[in-house]
Motif scaffolding. Sequence first.
Motif, PDB file in Angstrom:
ATOM      1  N   ASP A  11      -4.240  -3.361  10.221  1.00 43.71           N
ATOM      2  CA  ASP A  11      -5.213  -2.285  10.457  1.00 43.71           C
ATOM      3  C   ASP A  11      -6.656  -2.630  10.088  1.00 43.71           C
ATOM      4  O   ASP A  11      -7.544  -1.797  10.249  1.00 43.71           O
ATOM      5  N   GLU A  46       0.821  -1.220   0.000  1.00 45.50           N
ATOM      6  CA  GLU A  46       0.000   0.000   0.000  1.00 45.50           C
ATOM      7  C   GLU A  46       0.856   1.271   0.000  1.00 45.50           C
ATOM      8  O   GLU A  46       0.354   2.357  -0.276  1.00 45.50           O
ATOM      9  N   ARG A 105      -3.568  -2.163  17.995  1.00 47.73           N
ATOM     10  CA  ARG A 105      -3.143  -0.826  17.527  1.00 47.73           C
ATOM     11  C   ARG A 105      -3.238   0.199  18.654  1.00 47.73           C
ATOM     12  O   ARG A 105      -2.460   1.141  18.711  1.00 47.73           O
ATOM     13  N   HIS A 136       4.596  -3.368  14.227  1.00 46.46           N
ATOM     14  CA  HIS A 136       3.548  -3.248  13.201  1.00 46.46           C
ATOM     15  C   HIS A 136       2.347  -4.027  13.682  1.00 46.46           C
ATOM     16  O   HIS A 136       2.498  -5.094  14.291  1.00 46.46           O
TER      17      HIS A 136
END
Length: 138
Positions: A124, A53, A87, A121
Amino acid sequence: MSVERSLVLVKPDGVQRQLTGTILARIEAKGYRIVELKLVEATREVLEKHYEEHVGKPFYEPLVEFMLSGPTVAAVLEGDRVIEGFRSLAGTTDPTTAAPGTIRGDFGRDWGEKVQKNLVHGSDSVESAEREIAIWFG
Ligand code: DAT
Ligand code: MG
């Protein structure tokens, strides 16, 4: 209940700084299960898929180079709303301003062009998690 899986990486800065155990302890303390775990030297091929991305962005090549600079710990977490939950544990992208109490906020302070050194990481979305788990664990 909304049981999900998330792909989490302890990036090369986190492994090099010997924060893997601390980071995994926070994940377990929160109540997420580690269902896959390995220490890997990521290949360019894996990283190009993982960061697809971001292709074409100015930070893309330095990001891939950084991820090639040392071993990474890859994990699959499982838990209720673990994608959002991890996250939240990780904190915002820029560690300098990530909230205290988060992994990035407590252990990171790089910024600007070095913001890739933000320790972890986490996937998402459900779609990214499926894609990323397949990339790292086949
Ligand atoms: P996150 O890791 O918080 O999901 P992201 O997916 O937007 O953030 O970006 C992936 C990684 O790329 C991020 O962890 C650090 C790096 N990065 C993002 N934005 C950047 C920027 N403006 N300059 C340098 N590196 C950046
Ligand atoms: Mg991201």
